[in-house]
Design a protein around this motif. Structure first.
Motif, PDB file in Angstrom:
ATOM      1  N   ALA A   9     -53.575  41.567   0.405  1.00  0.00           N
ATOM      2  CA  ALA A   9     -54.875  42.012  -0.127  1.00  0.00           C
ATOM      3  C   ALA A   9     -55.909  40.930   0.151  1.00  0.00           C
ATOM      4  O   ALA A   9     -55.673  39.755  -0.161  1.00  0.00           O
ATOM      5  CB  ALA A   9     -54.760  42.288  -1.616  1.00  0.00           C
ATOM      6  N   ILE A  62     -55.097  50.023  -3.973  1.00  0.00           N
ATOM      7  CA  ILE A  62     -53.758  49.416  -4.038  1.00  0.00           C
ATOM      8  C   ILE A  62     -52.698  50.451  -4.399  1.00  0.00           C
ATOM      9  O   ILE A  62     -51.588  50.444  -3.862  1.00  0.00           O
ATOM     10  CB  ILE A  62     -53.742  48.214  -5.032  1.00  0.00           C
ATOM     11  N   ASP A  76     -51.806  38.303  -2.750  1.00  0.00           N
ATOM     12  CA  ASP A  76     -53.187  38.584  -3.139  1.00  0.00           C
ATOM     13  C   ASP A  76     -54.074  37.355  -2.981  1.00  0.00           C
ATOM     14  O   ASP A  76     -53.791  36.297  -3.550  1.00  0.00           O
ATOM     15  CB  ASP A  76     -53.273  39.086  -4.588  1.00  0.00           C
ATOM     16  N   THR A  78     -57.897  37.490  -3.282  1.00  0.00           N
ATOM     17  CA  THR A  78     -59.150  38.233  -3.453  1.00  0.00           C
ATOM     18  C   THR A  78     -60.035  37.553  -4.504  1.00  0.00           C
ATOM     19  O   THR A  78     -60.503  36.437  -4.277  1.00  0.00           O
ATOM     20  CB  THR A  78     -58.839  39.699  -3.843  1.00  0.00           C
ATOM     21  N   GLY A  83     -57.514  40.691  -8.291  1.00  0.00           N
ATOM     22  CA  GLY A  83     -56.164  40.119  -8.189  1.00  0.00           C
ATOM     23  C   GLY A  83     -55.292  40.509  -9.374  1.00  0.00           C
ATOM     24  O   GLY A  83     -54.098  40.810  -9.217  1.00  0.00           O
ATOM     25  N   HIS A  86     -54.374  44.145  -8.941  1.00  0.00           N
ATOM     26  CA  HIS A  86     -53.386  44.258  -7.859  1.00  0.00           C
ATOM     27  C   HIS A  86     -52.003  43.802  -8.324  1.00  0.00           C
ATOM     28  O   HIS A  86     -50.992  44.450  -8.034  1.00  0.00           O
ATOM     29  CB  HIS A  86     -53.817  43.408  -6.652  1.00  0.00           C
ATOM     30  N   PRO A  97     -45.491  40.172  -6.748  1.00  0.00           N
ATOM     31  CA  PRO A  97     -46.761  39.553  -6.343  1.00  0.00           C
ATOM     32  C   PRO A  97     -46.624  38.043  -6.075  1.00  0.00           C
ATOM     33  O   PRO A  97     -45.945  37.328  -6.810  1.00  0.00           O
ATOM     34  CB  PRO A  97     -47.675  39.773  -7.549  1.00  0.00           C
ATOM     35  N   VAL A  99     -49.554  35.372  -5.800  1.00  0.00           N
ATOM     36  CA  VAL A  99     -50.998  35.388  -6.010  1.00  0.00           C
ATOM     37  C   VAL A  99     -51.575  33.982  -5.830  1.00  0.00           C
ATOM     38  O   VAL A  99     -51.212  33.052  -6.554  1.00  0.00           O
ATOM     39  CB  VAL A  99     -51.323  35.922  -7.427  1.00  0.00           C
ATOM     40  N   THR A 101     -55.024  33.830  -5.626  1.00  0.00           N
ATOM     41  CA  THR A 101     -56.344  34.010  -6.241  1.00  0.00           C
ATOM     42  C   THR A 101     -56.428  33.173  -7.508  1.00  0.00           C
ATOM     43  O   THR A 101     -55.487  33.158  -8.308  1.00  0.00           O
ATOM     44  CB  THR A 101     -56.534  35.509  -6.575  1.00  0.00           C
TER      45      THR A 101
END
Ligand SMILES: NC(=O)c1ccc[n+]([C@@H]2O[C@H](COP(=O)([O-])OP(=O)(O)OC[C@H]3O[C@@H](n4cnc5c(N)ncnc54)[C@H](O)[C@@H]3O)[C@@H](O)[C@H]2O)c1
Ligand SMILES: O=C(O)C1=N[C@H](C(=O)O)CCC1
Length: 267
Positions: A9, A62, A76, A78, A83, A86, A97, A99, A101
């Motif tokens: 993402a 998503i 992710d 973003t 985030g 997502h 995930p 992440v 972010t």
């Protein structure tokens, strides 16, 4: 090694575009789809900068992406609100995930931890993927046992949305876990210009610098009687984060819990 199917993402972003390069250059990674708030229904190869990357659909939603694409991991990169949405949606579809972010609140992190516990699924939130930055945080935590007057100065490019940086917050949290609680500076100190002493986290001060030309940098300053210690890390380009993204993707596949910080998975 087992093939890992990945959704990214934020593929057109500064970090997301590096992550697309990383994923498409690893034999055991497969880029299954990307999530971008524009270009729904197109292929990644239609977008500027990605012409050589074939068979990767672009989704703007998503949930639609997770319904249509089989994946193991969502990376992710973003913004915090996006985030969080997502990460929660990925977990609901049994996708783990990873992440990067930053800007999540403590209650966001608690909510994700609770969902991971309920679903017995791994999720890695890494405020900083650069191995040097993780060491800088760990060394700062070590030093904080001996020096309890600390100022954190983080310096980033001027397009960054969140302040203080996720790394600065994580550093302050790691230091707080070992540092004797202390309110720093003179008890009667007064700011004649608001903000002069930066943000306060458990008595420590955090200062955020934003300038074009910078990427991601942080120094942690420790002071004691007649001496100071400075621990500094610099990321000069976003390739510096990618070995950490790779480790996180590989590691999350074997995790069934919530992990906050790369230091918890590095050996
Ligand atoms: N963990 C780390 O090591 C690390 C390193 C660098 C940056 N970051 C963080 O990563 C995030 C992204 O940073 P960046 O510099 O790449 O920012 P960026 O602005 O270059 O990229 C963000 C991307 O997210 C996309 N986006 C926004 N809304 C979206 C949505 N609804 N669906 C899909 N995509 C969407 C934007 O189009 C943009 O391309 C920030 O939170 C930043 O703090 C983390
Ligand atoms: O460029 C950014 O934005 C970065 N964000 C992370 C943070 O907030 O700590 C990591 C470093 C780069």
């Amino acid at each position: 090694m087992e093939q890992i199917k990945i959704i990214i993402a934020g593929p057109r972003g500064r970090m997301g575009s590096e992550a697309v390069k990383l994923v498409t250059n690893q034999d055991h990674f497969e880029l299954s789809a990307v999530v971008d708030h524009k270009y729904d229904g197109m292929m990644l190869s239609d977008l500027e900068g990605f012409h050589s990357i074939h068979n990767v659909p672009v989704y703007s939603n998503i949930e639609t992406c997770l319904q249509n694409v089989q994946a193991d991991v969502l990376i992710d990169l973003t913004t915090p609100e996006v985030g969080m949405h997502h990460a929660k949606t990925a977990l609901a579809y049994n996708v783990r995930p990873v992440v990067g972010t930053t800007g999540f609140t403590t209650s966001d992190l608690e909510e994700l931890e609770r969902i991971c516990q309920e679903r017995q699924l791994g999720c890695i939130i890494a405020p900083n993927f650069a191995i040097g930055a993780v060491l800088m945080m760990k060394f700062s935590q070590m030093a904080a046992k001996y020096f309890n007057d600390i100022e954190i100065i983080e310096l980033h490019h001027d397009q960054k949305l969140d302040a203080p940086s996720g790394t600065a917050v994580k550093t302050a949290e790691m230091i707080s876990a070992v540092r004797e609680e202390k309110s720093q500076g003179h008890p009667n100190e007064k700011e004649t210009i608001q903000g002069a002493r930066g943000a306060t986290f458990n008595g420590m001060h955090i200062h955020s610098v934003r300038l074009p030309g910078l990427v991601a940098h942080q120094q942690v300053l420790f002071g004691s009687d007649g001496q100071t210690l400075t621990i500094r890390h610099d990321s000069y380009h976003r390739g510096s984060f990618m070995s950490g993204v790779k480790v996180a993707v590989e590691s999350v596949m074997t995790q069934n819990t919530f992990v906050y910080g790369l230091e918890n998975i590095l050996e």
